[in-house]
Motif scaffolding. Sequence first.
Motif, PDB file in Angstrom:
ATOM      1  N   THR A   1      -9.384  -9.732  76.960  1.00 21.88           N
ATOM      2  CA  THR A   1     -10.644  -9.410  76.285  1.00 21.88           C
ATOM      3  C   THR A   1     -11.821 -10.255  76.772  1.00 21.88           C
ATOM      4  O   THR A   1     -12.965  -9.927  76.470  1.00 21.88           O
ATOM      5  N   GLY A   2     -11.540 -11.343  77.477  1.00 23.46           N
ATOM      6  CA  GLY A   2     -12.607 -12.248  77.889  1.00 23.46           C
ATOM      7  C   GLY A   2     -12.967 -13.268  76.833  1.00 23.46           C
ATOM      8  O   GLY A   2     -13.744 -14.189  77.090  1.00 23.46           O
ATOM      9  N   VAL A   3     -12.423 -13.146  75.622  1.00 24.51           N
ATOM     10  CA  VAL A   3     -12.705 -14.091  74.547  1.00 24.51           C
ATOM     11  C   VAL A   3     -11.858 -15.340  74.751  1.00 24.51           C
ATOM     12  O   VAL A   3     -10.632 -15.255  74.886  1.00 24.51           O
ATOM     13  N   GLN A   4     -12.492 -16.493  74.777  1.00 24.26           N
ATOM     14  CA  GLN A   4     -11.777 -17.751  74.976  1.00 24.26           C
ATOM     15  C   GLN A   4     -11.668 -18.498  73.651  1.00 24.26           C
ATOM     16  O   GLN A   4     -12.684 -18.825  73.034  1.00 24.26           O
ATOM     17  N   PHE A   5     -10.445 -18.726  73.225  1.00 26.06           N
ATOM     18  CA  PHE A   5     -10.167 -19.282  71.910  1.00 26.06           C
ATOM     19  C   PHE A   5      -9.367 -20.577  72.085  1.00 26.06           C
ATOM     20  O   PHE A   5      -8.278 -20.570  72.639  1.00 26.06           O
ATOM     21  N   PHE A   6      -9.927 -21.681  71.617  1.00 25.11           N
ATOM     22  CA  PHE A   6      -9.246 -22.970  71.674  1.00 25.11           C
ATOM     23  C   PHE A   6      -8.811 -23.376  70.270  1.00 25.11           C
ATOM     24  O   PHE A   6      -9.499 -23.102  69.289  1.00 25.11           O
ATOM     25  N   VAL A   7      -7.678 -24.045  70.205  1.00 29.63           N
ATOM     26  CA  VAL A   7      -7.179 -24.638  68.965  1.00 29.63           C
ATOM     27  C   VAL A   7      -7.120 -26.143  69.163  1.00 29.63           C
ATOM     28  O   VAL A   7      -6.636 -26.620  70.198  1.00 29.63           O
ATOM     29  N   VAL A   8      -7.632 -26.892  68.183  1.00 33.89           N
ATOM     30  CA  VAL A   8      -7.600 -28.355  68.236  1.00 33.89           C
ATOM     31  C   VAL A   8      -7.022 -28.885  66.929  1.00 33.89           C
ATOM     32  O   VAL A   8      -7.463 -28.492  65.844  1.00 33.89           O
ATOM     33  N   ILE A   9      -6.021 -29.750  67.044  1.00 30.05           N
ATOM     34  CA  ILE A   9      -5.444 -30.409  65.871  1.00 30.05           C
ATOM     35  C   ILE A   9      -5.575 -31.911  66.083  1.00 30.05           C
ATOM     36  O   ILE A   9      -5.077 -32.452  67.074  1.00 30.05           O
ATOM     37  N   GLU A  10      -6.251 -32.558  65.155  1.00 25.87           N
ATOM     38  CA  GLU A  10      -6.416 -34.007  65.221  1.00 25.87           C
ATOM     39  C   GLU A  10      -6.041 -34.641  63.887  1.00 25.87           C
ATOM     40  O   GLU A  10      -5.915 -33.951  62.871  1.00 25.87           O
ATOM     41  N   GLN A  11      -5.879 -35.954  63.919  1.00 26.43           N
ATOM     42  CA  GLN A  11      -5.645 -36.717  62.693  1.00 26.43           C
ATOM     43  C   GLN A  11      -6.599 -37.904  62.740  1.00 26.43           C
ATOM     44  O   GLN A  11      -6.234 -38.993  63.147  1.00 26.43           O
ATOM     45  N   GLU A  12      -7.830 -37.653  62.337  1.00 30.26           N
ATOM     46  CA  GLU A  12      -8.909 -38.630  62.496  1.00 30.26           C
ATOM     47  C   GLU A  12      -9.624 -38.859  61.164  1.00 30.26           C
ATOM     48  O   GLU A  12     -10.459 -38.062  60.759  1.00 30.26           O
ATOM     49  N   PRO A  13      -9.309 -39.947  60.477  1.00 35.79           N
ATOM     50  CA  PRO A  13      -9.992 -40.243  59.204  1.00 35.79           C
ATOM     51  C   PRO A  13     -11.497 -40.376  59.409  1.00 35.79           C
ATOM     52  O   PRO A  13     -11.958 -40.991  60.378  1.00 35.79           O
ATOM     53  N   GLY A  14     -12.237 -39.774  58.505  1.00 37.20           N
ATOM     54  CA  GLY A  14     -13.692 -39.903  58.527  1.00 37.20           C
ATOM     55  C   GLY A  14     -14.413 -38.911  59.406  1.00 37.20           C
ATOM     56  O   GLY A  14     -15.637 -38.843  59.378  1.00 37.20           O
ATOM     57  N   PHE A  15     -13.693 -38.122  60.170  1.00 40.54           N
ATOM     58  CA  PHE A  15     -14.333 -37.139  61.040  1.00 40.54           C
ATOM     59  C   PHE A  15     -14.664 -35.868  60.257  1.00 40.54           C
ATOM     60  O   PHE A  15     -13.822 -35.340  59.532  1.00 40.54           O
ATOM     61  N   SER A  16     -15.872 -35.378  60.398  1.00 37.37           N
ATOM     62  CA  SER A  16     -16.263 -34.102  59.818  1.00 37.37           C
ATOM     63  C   SER A  16     -15.711 -32.973  60.688  1.00 37.37           C
ATOM     64  O   SER A  16     -15.946 -32.948  61.903  1.00 37.37           O
ATOM     65  N   ALA A  17     -14.984 -32.058  60.082  1.00 37.69           N
ATOM     66  CA  ALA A  17     -14.411 -30.943  60.845  1.00 37.69           C
ATOM     67  C   ALA A  17     -15.504 -30.106  61.495  1.00 37.69           C
ATOM     68  O   ALA A  17     -15.364 -29.668  62.646  1.00 37.69           O
TER      69      ALA A  17
END
Length: 251
Positions: free
Chosen positions: A53-69
Amino acid sequence: MLLLVLSTGLVNAADSQRELPSYTGHVNDFAGVLTAAERQTLEQQLYVLEDSTGVQFFVVIEQEPGFSAFERSLELCRAWGVGLKGKDNGLMLYLNLAERHYHTQVAEGLQGNITASRLGEVNRNLLVPALKQSQYASGISEVLNAYVQMLKGQYTGRATRKKKTDGGMSLIIALIVLLLISIGGRRGGRGGGFHRRGRYHDPVSSMLWGAALGSAFGGRSHGGFGDSGFGGWGGAGGGGGFNGGGAGGSW
């Protein structure tokens, strides 16, 4: 006093430049919560989505206290250049396990298809219940399928205009394919192999997922194989258009 100002400035500079990680693929599990098989399955689905489709979809999983999603995901989308250059067609699903917050960033070129209200509903109904059970892979896979259906709902391809009653069958096919891919992943992906960038390619799963997307998007699928094959993915496409559109929440 001067030393205090200088030291504070250095700390702030270090914080502002807190290293953004380099992406490792479509799936970036920096928290280490996905199994190898789960990551392989999601990688295959997202690669074929892009190839078809040409759509580029990334997934990110982090464990970072204090970070705004919201802020973190927006920063990563812009820094990595998610999407194809000139198309503004990138997506990112970001999970911060430490804060129990998520956000989906949608580039401008897709905001007419994936609206904030529909996105919020999908995430609340499909993603949040899975996250509460720590079923990260299944939640991501479910919302991926739902995002595809949202894109299909306003897709302007030829087959969509000619055939307006095949949506139910396409969804059934996609769900069957997801089940087959999941079973294949649990068996260790027998019959596949590793390519450069550490990517795993199961040709049968990729072809089935590509066929499902081709059915949903009017036959545009390449069957899961790009011109240079699964291992030839060129990385983020230099996309832009991330203006804060999307939706997020907590679990």
